[in-house]
Write an enzyme that holds these catalytic residues in place. Structure first.
Site, PDB file in Angstrom:
ATOM      1  CE  LYS A  36      12.852  -0.902  -6.373  1.00 35.15           C
ATOM      2  NZ  LYS A  36      12.102  -1.896  -7.070  1.00 35.15           N
ATOM      3  CB  THR A  42       5.792   4.115   0.017  1.00 40.80           C
ATOM      4  OG1 THR A  42       6.300   3.011  -0.727  1.00 40.80           O
ATOM      5  CG2 THR A  42       4.386   4.442  -0.445  1.00 40.80           C
ATOM      6  N   GLY A 177     -11.489   2.791   0.742  1.00 43.85           N
ATOM      7  CA  GLY A 177     -10.606   2.711   1.916  1.00 43.85           C
ATOM      8  C   GLY A 177      -9.852   4.024   2.078  1.00 43.85           C
ATOM      9  CG  HIS A 435     -12.561  25.155  28.401  1.00 42.87           C
ATOM     10  ND1 HIS A 435     -13.518  24.459  27.691  1.00 42.87           N
ATOM     11  CD2 HIS A 435     -12.979  26.451  28.459  1.00 42.87           C
ATOM     12  CE1 HIS A 435     -14.487  25.300  27.345  1.00 42.87           C
ATOM     13  NE2 HIS A 435     -14.182  26.512  27.789  1.00 42.87           N
TER      14      HIS A 435
HETATM   15  C1  LIG Z   1      -0.949   7.332  -1.069  1.00 44.14           C
HETATM   16  C2  LIG Z   1      -0.456   6.766   0.242  1.00 44.14           C
HETATM   17  C3  LIG Z   1      -0.679   7.462   1.401  1.00 44.14           C
HETATM   18  C4  LIG Z   1      -0.228   6.957   2.604  1.00 44.14           C
HETATM   19  N1  LIG Z   1      -0.461   7.684   3.735  1.00 44.14           N
HETATM   20  C5  LIG Z   1      -0.057   7.201   4.923  1.00 44.14           C
HETATM   21  C6  LIG Z   1      -0.260   7.944   6.113  1.00 44.14           C
HETATM   22  O1  LIG Z   1      -0.795   9.048   6.085  1.00 44.14           O
HETATM   23  N2  LIG Z   1       0.171   7.427   7.286  1.00 44.14           N
HETATM   24  C7  LIG Z   1       0.771   6.204   7.351  1.00 44.14           C
HETATM   25  O2  LIG Z   1       1.123   5.771   8.440  1.00 44.14           O
HETATM   26  N3  LIG Z   1       0.993   5.473   6.233  1.00 44.14           N
HETATM   27  C8  LIG Z   1       0.600   5.944   5.031  1.00 44.14           C
HETATM   28  N4  LIG Z   1       0.850   5.225   3.894  1.00 44.14           N
HETATM   29  C9  LIG Z   1       1.508   3.909   4.031  1.00 44.14           C
HETATM   30  C10 LIG Z   1       3.020   4.060   4.216  1.00 44.14           C
HETATM   31  O3  LIG Z   1       3.530   4.839   3.171  1.00 44.14           O
HETATM   32  C11 LIG Z   1       3.653   2.688   4.228  1.00 44.14           C
HETATM   33  O4  LIG Z   1       3.042   1.906   5.228  1.00 44.14           O
HETATM   34  C12 LIG Z   1       5.146   2.760   4.527  1.00 44.14           C
HETATM   35  O5  LIG Z   1       5.783   3.566   3.572  1.00 44.14           O
HETATM   36  C13 LIG Z   1       5.746   1.356   4.504  1.00 44.14           C
HETATM   37  O6  LIG Z   1       7.111   1.440   4.754  1.00 44.14           O
HETATM   38  P1  LIG Z   1       8.091   0.291   4.261  1.00 44.14           P
HETATM   39  O7  LIG Z   1       9.440   0.707   4.731  1.00 44.14           O
HETATM   40  O8  LIG Z   1       7.580  -1.027   4.616  1.00 44.14           O
HETATM   41  O9  LIG Z   1       8.025   0.347   2.674  1.00 44.14           O
HETATM   42  P2  LIG Z   1       8.382   1.483   1.635  1.00 44.14           P
HETATM   43  O10 LIG Z   1       8.215   2.820   2.215  1.00 44.14           O
HETATM   44  O11 LIG Z   1       7.641   1.136   0.406  1.00 44.14           O
HETATM   45  O12 LIG Z   1       9.934   1.306   1.407  1.00 44.14           O
HETATM   46  C14 LIG Z   1      10.475   0.205   0.752  1.00 44.14           C
HETATM   47  C15 LIG Z   1      11.743   0.658   0.079  1.00 44.14           C
HETATM   48  O13 LIG Z   1      12.422  -0.479  -0.424  1.00 44.14           O
HETATM   49  C16 LIG Z   1      13.020  -0.138  -1.658  1.00 44.14           C
HETATM   50  N5  LIG Z   1      13.278  -1.383  -2.387  1.00 44.14           N
HETATM   51  C17 LIG Z   1      12.360  -2.280  -2.819  1.00 44.14           C
HETATM   52  N6  LIG Z   1      12.990  -3.317  -3.429  1.00 44.14           N
HETATM   53  C18 LIG Z   1      14.312  -3.050  -3.368  1.00 44.14           C
HETATM   54  C19 LIG Z   1      15.472  -3.733  -3.821  1.00 44.14           C
HETATM   55  N7  LIG Z   1      15.409  -4.894  -4.448  1.00 44.14           N
HETATM   56  N8  LIG Z   1      16.665  -3.163  -3.580  1.00 44.14           N
HETATM   57  C20 LIG Z   1      16.768  -1.972  -2.948  1.00 44.14           C
HETATM   58  N9  LIG Z   1      15.719  -1.294  -2.510  1.00 44.14           N
HETATM   59  C21 LIG Z   1      14.506  -1.824  -2.706  1.00 44.14           C
HETATM   60  C22 LIG Z   1      11.999   0.758  -2.316  1.00 44.14           C
HETATM   61  O14 LIG Z   1      12.585   1.569  -3.310  1.00 44.14           O
HETATM   62  C23 LIG Z   1      11.487   1.560  -1.125  1.00 44.14           C
HETATM   63  O15 LIG Z   1      12.180   2.779  -0.974  1.00 44.14           O
HETATM   64  C24 LIG Z   1       0.457   5.720   2.657  1.00 44.14           C
HETATM   65  C25 LIG Z   1       0.713   5.024   1.478  1.00 44.14           C
HETATM   66  C26 LIG Z   1       0.274   5.542   0.281  1.00 44.14           C
HETATM   67  C27 LIG Z   1       0.561   4.787  -0.974  1.00 44.14           C
END
Ligand SMILES: Cc1cc2nc3c(=O)[nH]c(=O)nc-3n(C[C@H](O)[C@H](O)[C@H](O)COP(=O)(O)OP(=O)(O)OC[C@H]3O[C@@H](n4cnc5c(N)ncnc54)[C@H](O)[C@@H]3O)c2cc1C
Length: 457
Positions: A36, A42, A177, A435
């Site tokens: 979407k 993220t 955290g 090293h």
């Molecule tokens: C500030 C911050 C820093 C971070 N730094 C790190 C890091 O350094 N290293 C690390 O490993 N992790 C890090 N993370 C965590 C990492 O970003 C998440 O663990 C990861 O993005 C999770 O992936 P995901 O695919 O589960 O979810 P997301 O990346 O959140 O993706 C979910 C997707 O689903 C889409 N979506 C949701 N609902 C719908 C719908 N109904 N229809 C269509 N699309 C939809 C959203 O738009 C989104 O694009 C960080 C997170 C934050 C907030």
């Protein structure tokens, strides 16, 4: 209304969702991703990548302030946030373009729009229906707040913090955290006064206590204040800033309050429960093969209880695609997933903390050695201190590695192999670390645990 059929329909195009689609197509299946917002989710747009760009800019600021220490004449003359934003956005947009290309090259359709689960085998976007032999839920997470603490105005989340076009003079961070300490670290390097408020007794409370304590000392030295073991009570805001009150009556004034108290799952109003998918406090519980209680519906990434990390999400996406393709991939437990906190100094760990290892295997069955980086040549050259702690089961494998140092994140790759392969220190001891590298510190700790210390006492 149109209908299209795929082997796998993935709802959510973040790290977990797109990894599932890519692996599925590599295995000869057909897959579509419904997103979407922006492909990459993220991690790419609001998490890992932009925050690490900020942290690197912060490191450059620190190095330039410290240049004289290395005999270099350079003057630190402040932070230009528009320049920082241009650098950060440049990295994100190039990675975004690359990612779109990766999916396009594999012929994976990315359907733009908000999807809703409407049946055990179908997701609807507007009037269009996408039917999958299997469905993968990957809708990710959002920044949570505390009950009664509204986000808005001067009370912000990491999404807002990333986009700030100024450096706050004084900032309070609620939550010690990963996300809280990373922003605290950036803002301090950029010149802000920072106070972290953490309800538990230590910063980064999930890490080995020795690492938390070293971080606390390092932050204190950097002028980052913190209040530990006291709960937040309330915040008021006015034109000038916020006043944060803790349960013990202590108050903090700041220009902004960053709320970094964790991330909740995006699972509401998406049709999950209507189709019969069980939720637990909003998360999607799965079996160990990542299948939900509804056969054929899988869940991956931040919506699945456990660590919320991009590389766990990739791994789960790949796992699910292989599972659906009938390959029976191996399960990696959360404890064996490496974790990095990118503040200065960095923290990297994998496996059990010393305390958890003692609980699991028995205190008299576990040994640990904490190698001080004061003895590591490359760390001295880089001007960083810290330590590498290796935890082993006596006459058994390495079960935990805990590192704190500048660039600690780059050192965890070897440690995660050792932990996942259940290597004994004696297996690794004969092999050679180049090293001078910071990697030698892991070698030194392993040599010590194998009973043949070199530079360790
Ligand atoms: C500030 C911050 C820093 C971070 N730094 C790190 C890091 O350094 N290293 C690390 O490993 N992790 C890090 N993370 C965590 C990492 O970003 C998440 O663990 C990861 O993005 C999770 O992936 P995901 O695919 O589960 O979810 P997301 O990346 O959140 O993706 C979910 C997707 O689903 C889409 N979506 C949701 N609902 C719908 C719908 N109904 N229809 C269509 N699309 C939809 C959203 O738009 C989104 O694009 C960080 C997170 C934050 C907030």
């Amino acid at each position: 209304m149109s209908e299209q059929n795929f082997d796998i329909v993935v709802l959510g195009g973040g790290s977990a969702g797109y990894a599932a689609a890519i692996r599925a197509v590599e295995l000869g299946l057909t897959a579509a991703v419904i997103e979407k917002d922006k492909l990459g989710g993220t991690c790419l747009h609001r998490g890992c990548i932009p925050t690490k760009a900020l942290l690197h800019a912060a490191e450059v600021a620190e190095v330039s302030k410290d240049a004289a220490k290395y005999g270099i004449k350079a003057a630190f003359d402040g932070i230009d946030m528009s320049g920082v934003a241009a650098y950060r956005e440049g990295i994100v947009s190039s990675k975004w373009k690359g990612l779109q290309g990766l999916l396009k090259a594999r012929g994976i359709p990315v359907i733009e729009g908000e999807g809703r689960l409407v049946a055990a085998n179908a997701v609807q976007v507007g009037d269009d229906r996408y039917v999958g032999k299997n469905i993968v839920l990957a809708t990710g997470s959002y920044s949570k707040s505390l009950p009664g603490l509204d986000i808005g105005g001067r009370v912000i989340t990491s999404e807002h913090a990333l986009e700030l076009d100024f450096v706050p003079k004084k900032v309070a961070v609620l939550g010690g955290g990963v996300i809280g300490v990373e922003f605290a670290s950036v803002w301090r390097s950029f010149g802000a006064e920072v106070t972290i408020i953490e309800a538990l007794p230590h910063l980064v409370p999930n890490e080995d206590e020795s690492v938390s304590k070293q971080l606390e000392r390092a932050f204190r030295k950097r002028g980052i204040e913190y209040s530990l073991g006291v709960r937040f009570q309330s915040v008021t805001q006015n034109d000038q800033g916020v006043v944060v009150t803790l349960e013990n009556g202590q108050t903090y004034e700041a220009e902004l309050l960053l709320v970094a108290v964790g991330r909740g799952p995006v699972t509401e109003n998406l049709g999950y429960e209507e189709v019969g998918v069980t939720l637990d406090r909003g998360f999607v519980p799965t079996n160990e093969r990542l299948e939900t209680n509804v056969p054929g519906i899988y869940a991956v990434g931040d919506i699945v209880p456990g660590l919320q990390l991009a590389h766990r999400s990739y791994q789960q996406g790949i796992f699910v695609a292989e599972e659906i393709a009938g390959l029976s991939p191996i399960i990696v437990e959360d404890v064996n997933i490496p974790k990095i906190t990118y503040c200065e100094p960095e923290i990297a760990s994998v496996g059990y903390t010393e305390a958890k290892a003692a609980e699991k295997f028995g205190a008299d069955q576990v040994s640990a050695f904490d190698y001080n980086l004061a003895g590591n040549g490359k760390s001295s050259i880089l001007g960083t201190t810290g330590s590498v702690k290796v935890v082993r089961v006596n006459d058994g494998p390495i079960v935990g590695v805990h590192i704190i140092a500048g660039r600690a994140g780059e050192l965890i790759a070897e440690a995660q192999l050792a932990v996942n392969w259940e290597a004994y220190p004696e297996d690794i001891a004969p092999f050679i670390h180049a090293h001078p590298t910071q990697g030698e510190a892991f070698g030194e700790a392993v040599l010590k645990l194998a009973g043949k210390p070199l530079h360790a006492i």
